[in-house]
Design a protein around this motif. Structure first.
Motif, mmCIF file in Angstrom:
data_model
loop_
_atom_site.group_PDB
_atom_site.id
_atom_site.type_symbol
_atom_site.label_atom_id
_atom_site.label_comp_id
_atom_site.label_asym_id
_atom_site.label_seq_id
_atom_site.Cartn_x
_atom_site.Cartn_y
_atom_site.Cartn_z
ATOM 1 N N THR A 61 4.512 7.668 -0.690
ATOM 2 C CA THR A 61 3.461 8.032 0.220
ATOM 3 C C THR A 61 2.996 9.485 0.198
ATOM 4 O O THR A 61 1.980 9.891 -0.282
ATOM 5 N N MET A 66 -0.251 6.442 6.873
ATOM 6 C CA MET A 66 -1.242 7.185 6.507
ATOM 7 C C MET A 66 -2.034 8.011 6.846
ATOM 8 O O MET A 66 -1.505 9.343 6.122
ATOM 9 N N ALA A 102 -5.181 1.866 2.009
ATOM 10 C CA ALA A 102 -4.830 2.103 3.378
ATOM 11 C C ALA A 102 -5.358 3.202 3.355
ATOM 12 O O ALA A 102 -6.009 4.442 4.462
ATOM 13 N N VAL A 111 1.321 -1.449 -3.218
ATOM 14 C CA VAL A 111 0.742 -0.623 -3.772
ATOM 15 C C VAL A 111 -0.071 -0.036 -3.687
ATOM 16 O O VAL A 111 -0.893 1.013 -3.456
ATOM 17 N N PHE A 167 6.852 -0.239 4.846
ATOM 18 C CA PHE A 167 6.742 0.839 4.947
ATOM 19 C C PHE A 167 6.399 0.556 6.413
ATOM 20 O O PHE A 167 5.779 0.180 6.986
ATOM 21 N N GLU A 179 -2.476 -1.474 -2.385
ATOM 22 C CA GLU A 179 -3.085 -1.949 -0.587
ATOM 23 C C GLU A 179 -2.748 -0.727 0.115
ATOM 24 O O GLU A 179 -3.234 -0.585 1.053
ATOM 25 N N ALA A 180 -1.564 0.146 0.211
ATOM 26 C CA ALA A 180 -1.181 1.215 0.620
ATOM 27 C C ALA A 180 -1.964 2.019 0.173
ATOM 28 O O ALA A 180 -2.707 3.123 0.720
ATOM 29 N N ILE A 182 3.298 -5.312 2.095
ATOM 30 C CA ILE A 182 2.142 -4.428 1.558
ATOM 31 C C ILE A 182 1.829 -4.567 0.066
ATOM 32 O O ILE A 182 3.294 -3.709 -0.154
ATOM 33 N N LEU A 224 0.434 0.770 9.180
ATOM 34 C CA LEU A 224 0.090 1.173 8.002
ATOM 35 C C LEU A 224 -0.569 2.683 7.609
ATOM 36 O O LEU A 224 -0.454 3.283 7.410
ATOM 37 N N GLU A 225 -2.128 2.399 8.765
ATOM 38 C CA GLU A 225 -2.550 3.406 8.701
ATOM 39 C C GLU A 225 -2.066 4.149 9.833
ATOM 40 O O GLU A 225 -2.445 5.971 9.652
#
Ligand code: WQD
Length: 352
Positions: free
Chosen positions: A203, A327, A280, A274, A235, A276-277, A272, A323-324
C-alpha cells in the motif's frame, strides 16, 4: 485505569493501537528505540487523544534496559508486543539481523513478564506462520507450513516460545494475533504508515508511486495460479486491527478466557489480488497508477486470506473498514506527508 506497555509504540500498528487503547480507558506507555520509526508519530497520537505518551527509547535486545522499564512501572497490567522487523523481502537478505532482533527482544520481554508477574501479554504475530497454505481461507487450526521467509520463521518461533512459556506461567495469560495485511491510516489523517526509505509493503508503494516519490512500481509477478495471476492477500484496515488488540485485552481482563494462550486471525475474510488492490486505489484516487509487471519476489506467499469467525465470536470483533476505505485513507495520509515534509524530522530516525 490499567497501564499497558506497548512495544513499538512509535510504529504504524503500535501508534494506532495506542489511540484505540486510550479511547477505551487504558493508560499507555511506549518503548521504541526509533530505529525504524519516529517519536514524532506520538504527537499525532496526542492530537487525537489529548494524552501525551511516554516513550522509553530503549532497545529491547538489551535486557537491563528492558528490565528497568518494568522496575519503574511495576503496575504494568499488560504488554502488547509489536516491536520487530517485518519486511519479508528484507528478511531473506538479512536473516541473522531478523532472528536476533525479533527473538532476543521477545525473550527479554518474557523474562520481565515472569519476574514481574505481568498478567496479560498480546503478541503481534502474522499470517506468515501458515506459509503457503494448501487451502484458503485459513482458520487458526490450519496447520503451519514452513515459513517462506526468515520474517515468517521469527513469527512461528515467537509463537512457540510464548506457548511453551504460557504453559508454565500461571500468573500470565497470552494472546497471539495473526495479522494479515495491515494498511490504511487513521481517519483523522494525524497518524499513518511511515516508511523509512523506500517502503516494501504494497500500500505505501502504491501511494508513493501515485504521488511521484516512486517513478513506477513493480508488481512482483503475474504468473501465479490466481484469478488474475497476481498474489492474493487479505488487507485489513489499521484501525480495525488496532481495535482487535483492545478487545483481546478486554477478553482477558474480564476473565472470558480459560486458556493460557489464545490465537486469533485478524483479517477481513476478503481475498484481494495485488492488481485488484491497485484498481481499488485508482478508483478512490482518480489516478492511473504507473506500474510494470516484474519478476516474483523471493519469500512471497501465493495466496492467503483469513477465516475470521473465531475473532468475531470470541473477541466480538468485526472489521468496520473495507478496501476502498484503506486506499482512501492511505492516499490522504500520503498527500499529508507531501504537504508537510517537516512532519517527520529525519533527525528522529536512528538507523542501525
Ligand atoms: C503484498 C503483496 C507482494 C510491493 C508481509 C508480512 C505480513 C505483514 C505485511 C507486517 C505481495 C506485492 C509488494 C511491491 C508488489 N507484516 N508487492 N510490489 O509480504 O504479503 O506481508 O507484510 O505487518 O506479516 O508477511 O506484504 O505488502 O510486502 O506484499 O507486487 O512493490 O504485494 O509481492 O504479493 P506481504 P507486502
Amino acid at each position: 485505569m490499567k497501564k499497558i506497555l506497548v512495544t513499538g509504540g512509535c510504529g504504524y500498528i503500535g501508534s494506532h493501537t495506542i489511540v484505540d487503547l486510550i479511547q477505551h480507558g487504558f493508560q499507555v506507555i511506549s518503548v521504541d528505540n526509533n530505529s525504524r520509526s519516529s517519536q514524532t508519530i506520538l504527537e499525532g497520537v496526542e492530537k487525537i487523544t489529548g494524552k501525551s505518551i511516554k516513550n522509553y527509547r530503549v532497545d529491547l535486545c538489551n535486557f537491563d534496559d528492558t528490565q528497568a522499564i518494568f522496575a519503574e512501572n511495576p503496575d504494568i497490567s499488560g504488554v502488547i508486543h509489536f516491536a520487530a522487523y517485518k519486511a519479508v523481502g528484507e528478511s531473506v537478505q538479512q536473516p541473522l539481523s531478523y532472528y536476533n532482533n525479533n527473538l532476543s527482544s521477545l525473550l527479554n520481554l518474557l523474562r520481565c513478564v515472569e519476574e514481574y508477574q505481568t498478567p496479560y501479554f498480546v503478541f503481534s504475530s502474522s499470517c506468515t506462520v501458515y506459509g503457503n497454505p494448501d487451502n484458503i481461507p485459513v482458520t487458526e487450526e490450519t496447520p503451519e507450513k514452513p515459513a517462506e521467509s526468515p520474517y515468517g520463521a521469527t513469527k512461528q518461533m515467537g509463537e512457540r516460545i510464548i506457548r511453551d512459556f504460557a504453559a508454565i506461567s500461571p500468573a500470565s495469560q497470552f494472546v497471539l494475533l495473526r495479522y494479515f495485511n495491515p494498511a490504511g491510516a487513521h481517519p483523522s489523517n494525524l497518524i499513518g504508515e511511515y516508511s523509512i526509505g523506500r517502503p516494501q509493503n504494497l500500500t505505501p508503494v502504491i501511494t508513493q508511486t501515485a504521488i511521484g516519490k516512486i517513478p513506477q512500481m513493480q508488481v512482483f509477478g503475474n504468473d501465479y495460479p490466481t484469478r488474475d495471476g497476481s498474489c492474493l492477500r487479505d488487507f485489513i484496515h489499521i484501525c480495525d486491527l488496532a481495535h482487535a488488540h483492545t478487545l483481546a485485552l478486554l477478553r482477558l481482563i474480564e476473565g472470558r478466557s480459560d486458556n493460557r494462550c489464545d490465537v486469533y486471525n485478524l483479517g477481513t475474510g476478503d481475498g484481494i489480488t495485488v492488481l485488484e488492490a491497485i484498481a481499488a486505489f485508482e478508483r478512490v484516487s482518480g489516478r492511473k497508477l504507473s506500474y510494470a509487471i516484474g519478476p516474483r519476489r523471493p519469500g512471497d506467499v501465493i495466496a492467503i486470506f483469513a477465516n475470521r469467525d473465531k475473532a468475531e465470536r470470541e473477541l466480538n470483533w468485526k472489521p468496520a473498514f473495507g478496501l476502498e476505505d484503506i486506499m482512501r485513507t492511505a492516499w490522504e495520509w500520503e498527500q499529508k506527508l507531501r504537504n508537510d515534509e517537516s512532519f517527520f524530522d529525519r533527525k528522529d530516525f536512528h538507523l542501525n
